[in-house]
Every structure is written in structure tokens, then in C-alpha cells.
Enzyme design. Structure first.
Site, PDB file in Angstrom:
ATOM      1  N   ASP A  14       0.795  -1.182  -0.060  1.00 24.17           N
ATOM      2  CA  ASP A  14      -0.147   0.035  -0.089  1.00 24.17           C
ATOM      3  C   ASP A  14       0.786   1.233  -0.083  1.00 24.17           C
ATOM      4  O   ASP A  14       1.711   1.561   0.944  1.00 24.17           O
ATOM      5  CB  ASP A  14      -1.014   0.054   1.223  1.00 24.17           C
ATOM      6  CG  ASP A  14      -2.216   1.257   1.271  1.00 24.17           C
ATOM      7  OD1 ASP A  14      -2.394   1.500   0.204  1.00 24.17           O
ATOM      8  OD2 ASP A  14      -2.721   1.249   2.161  1.00 24.17           O
ATOM      9  N   ASP A 110      -2.851   2.424  -6.263  1.00 26.52           N
ATOM     10  CA  ASP A 110      -1.847   2.558  -5.076  1.00 26.52           C
ATOM     11  C   ASP A 110      -1.690   1.387  -4.159  1.00 26.52           C
ATOM     12  O   ASP A 110      -0.933   1.666  -3.053  1.00 26.52           O
ATOM     13  CB  ASP A 110      -1.923   3.775  -4.195  1.00 26.52           C
ATOM     14  CG  ASP A 110      -3.284   3.863  -3.443  1.00 26.52           C
ATOM     15  OD1 ASP A 110      -4.143   3.069  -4.053  1.00 26.52           O
ATOM     16  OD2 ASP A 110      -3.589   4.619  -2.614  1.00 26.52           O
ATOM     17  N   GLU A 111      -2.518   0.340  -4.409  1.00 23.83           N
ATOM     18  CA  GLU A 111      -2.192  -1.102  -3.572  1.00 23.83           C
ATOM     19  C   GLU A 111      -2.424  -2.112  -4.499  1.00 23.83           C
ATOM     20  O   GLU A 111      -3.035  -2.161  -5.488  1.00 23.83           O
ATOM     21  CB  GLU A 111      -3.134  -0.730  -2.512  1.00 23.83           C
ATOM     22  CG  GLU A 111      -4.709  -1.059  -2.843  1.00 23.83           C
ATOM     23  CD  GLU A 111      -5.597  -0.695  -1.484  1.00 23.83           C
ATOM     24  OE1 GLU A 111      -5.191  -1.716  -0.706  1.00 23.83           O
ATOM     25  OE2 GLU A 111      -6.503  -0.170  -1.478  1.00 23.83           O
TER      26      GLU A 111
END
Length: 366
Positions: A14, A110-111
Site C-alpha cells: 500500500d 496505489d495498492e
């Protein structure tokens, strides 16, 4: 040759305050300052997409109305998202992941989950792989990421949040069940404020409290989610990392543990849902002409209302404001709402103009 493991090795990566961190990396004048990426506070219906850690110290969080964020921190800097830049960085992060495994399941820009049970480089240690990935992201992209390592997706995701920012947390097989027993219910991924409050009303404060209930009791209180809670407090999560996972629908909805009764709390939830839809539009590089609101009432009656625009759109404020207007056109103080959803449709080039300009009777206020 790697030995066949008893448990899977799952990493959840993350990125730390991703959009804000990219902005601070690319714009030195933003560094060290409270930065909010999202709708501008002077706009209508603007919400926070991401806040820098400097801004989070003031209580600013994602999906919060931008006006509220400005009140919490008047000196905060507000900038609009640059999704093209974020997508470019996200692709570079994905390339780093692919050095170690092809089993990569992106959840957003983003993860992502990675299954490194059998890694490409025969490293064997998921902890070492996670550390190498974090180091590569920092050295090559000048950004930081947090990682959670465990035997399943649920625990890995929770672990990645424990030592943020720039953290690395390992929860091994023998520690998983005790970890889940001691975990506060509000820390369970997917348990929001409303569900957590409901759990506490039943004197359920930690995983151990959930574990004390039968599966029947959990499903009676929490519906289908009760089955999941029953398994996960015992460290059981059989979901596989899906490398070809794609978002098929540009829609999002949420069912609430408690029925919503006021327009204010409904609009707050719509802001959160609009932000999810907006992110999916950006990820898929799509624009839609029709915004549809879905409402399900406490008696399970369901309605939809929509508005079509002559030109395709993908901006967060229009999605949020339009959804609120659609809701206001149907709102009645006597009706309680259990579900809200927003979707965008009518993508692509115009075909027949009247097909996209059809507006329901409920939208005469526009």
C-alpha cells in the site's frame, strides 16, 4: 528449488498517501506542508481524494468534504488530482512487482496483493521480497510504501496499515489467530463506523468477542458478512490473488448496517461512493453521459433515478452534486434508506442525441 509451503505467502503493498506523495515529490514547494489532493473547497461537492501526512495530523481524511478539510486546517494547500501522472507511476510500481511474481492483483493505483508462494527469483522469504520491493520503490521512484506479509489476503492487508508510513509488518501462521482475537473490530478491513458501532452495541469490541458467537448468531446480526467474520477471526481466508482482476462495472454502492434517516448522512455516504466511481473512471480512462442513482429503502423497495448530459463527463464534482440532486428529488423524511449506489453509463461516441438527453420526470429541478 523452493519447498512446497504449508501456507500461502501473501504480500499487500500500500503506497503511503500516494497522490499527495507524488505531488510532493514532483513539486518541492509542497514538501513538508499539509497538502490535500481532490476537489477544491470553493467548488460544489468537492471531496478529499488523498491527504498528505502533514494534513492528516489535523484530522483530514479521504472522502471528507473539502470544505470540512479546510476548516480543520485553513493553511492546507488544495490541488486537483493528476491521474495521468499517478497512472504512470503506478505502472512503474507494477513493473517492480513483476520482477518477483506474476500473481499480482491490483486493487487501485496505489495498492495490490502479491502471491509470492513461489517467487520468480527463488528468494523463498516473503519478508525479504517485501523489503526488496519497498527499497526499489524508494530508490527508483522516490516514494515510500508499506507492506503487510501473512498467509492470506485479509491479514496481509491489515498488517500493511500497522506501521505506516514506510512500514513492514509480518504476521506468521502461528500468530494469525491470536492477532485476530486481539484486533479491535473497527480495525477489521471492511468494517466502517456504522458497523463498528453496531458491534459495540452488542458488546463486541475485539475479534475474540466475535469469535465467541456462533455462525448463526453472526449472520443474524450482520447478514452474509457474518459468515466472513466467523472465518476471518479464526484466520481463515481462502480467497486467491487474482492476477487478471478487472473492474467490469463503473458503479459503486454500499449497504448500511443501520438505515439512514437524514439527508445529511445520506449525502455524506454519496460523497464516498462518488469518489470510488470517480477513481474507476480515471483508471479506465472513460467518460460517461448518464449518472444513475440507486436507492433501496428499509422495506427493500428499490428505485433508480438518472440524468443524462449532452457531453461525456468524468469529474468528481458533477458526479457528486448530480447524485445529491437526484437523491433530493426523491427524499422523504418518512423513508429510511438501507442502500445507495451511483453508476455512470453511456460511454463512447454519441449515437442518437435523444438517447443521451432523456431525463426522468423527477429531474425537472435541473
Amino acid at each position: 528449488m523452493q519447498e512446497t509451503p504449508t501456507h500461502r505467502k501473501i504480500i499487500h503493498i500500500d503506497m503511503d498517501a500516494f497522490y499527495a506523495s507524488v505531488e510532493q515529490r514532483d513539486n518541492p514547494e509542497y514538501r513538508g506542508k499539509p497538502l490535500v489532493v481532490g476537489g477544491l473547497p470553493e467548488g460544489r461537492g468537492g471531496v478529499v481524494a488523498t491527504a498528505s501526512y502533514e494534513a492528516r495530523k489535523f484530522g483530514i481524511r479521504s472522502a471528507m468534504p473539502s470544505k470540512q478539510a479546510q476548516k480543520l486546517c485553513p493553511e492546507a494547500l488544495f490541488v486537483r488530482p493528476r491521474f495521468e501522472a499517478y497512472k504512470e507511476v503506478s505502472q512503474k510500481i507494477r513493473e517492480i512487482f513483476s520482477r518477483y511474481t506474476d500473481l499480482i492483483e491490483p486493487l487501485s493505483l496505489d495498492e495490490a496483493y502479491l502471491d509470492v508462494t513461489h517467487d520468480k527469483l527463488n528468494i523463498g522469504s516473503a519478508i525479504e521480497i517485501a523489503q526488496q520491493i519497498k527499497t526499489a520503490i524508494k530508490e527508483e521512484l522516490q516514494l515510500t510504501a508499506s507492506a503487510g506479509v501473512s498467509i492470506n489476503k485479509f491479514v496481509a492487508k491489515i498488517a500493511s496499515d500497522i506501521n505506516k508510513p514506510d512500514g513492514l509488518k509480518f504476521i506468521g501462521p502461528s500468530a494469525v489467530e491470536a492477532f485476530m482475537e486481539n484486533l479491535p473490530v473497527e480495525k477489521f478491513y471492511g468494517v466502517g463506523k456504522v458497523t463498528a458501532a453496531k458491534m459495540r452495541s452488542f458488546n463486541l469490541h475485539k475479534g475474540a468477542d466475535l469469535k465467541s458467537l456462533t455462525k448463526e448468531a453472526l449472520t443474524r446480526h450482520f447478514g452474509k458478512a457474518g459468515n466472513f467474520y466467523y472465518d476471518i477471526v479464526r484466520g481463515i481466508d481462502h480467497r486467491e490473488v487474482q492476477p487478471h482482476r478487472e473492474t467490469k462495472s463503473l458503479a459503486a454502492e454500499d449497504t448500511f448496517a443501520y438505515d439512514l434517516t437524514t439527508l445529511e448522512e445520506m449525502e455524506t455516504e454519496l460523497d464516498k461512493i462518488a469518489l470510488i466511481v470517480y477513481g474507476r473512471l480515471q483508471k479506465n480512462q472513460l467518460k460517461g453521459r448518464t449518472i444513475t442513482l440507486k436507492v433501496k429503502y428499509s422495506d427493500f423497495k428499490q428505485i433508480t433515478r438518472n440524468r443524462s448530459f449532452p457531453e461525456p463527463l468524468d469529474d468528481l464534482e458533477t458526479i457528486s452534486v448530480t447524485s445529491k440532486h437526484l437523491l433530493a428529488s426523491t427524499f422523504s423524511a418518512e423513508q429510511k434508506i438501507r442502500l445507495l449506489g451511483i453508476s455512470l453509463s453511456n460511454f463512447g461516441m454519441p449515437e442518437m442525441r435523444h438517447r443521451y438527453e432523456k431525463i426522468s420526470d423527477q429531474l425537472k429541478l435541473f
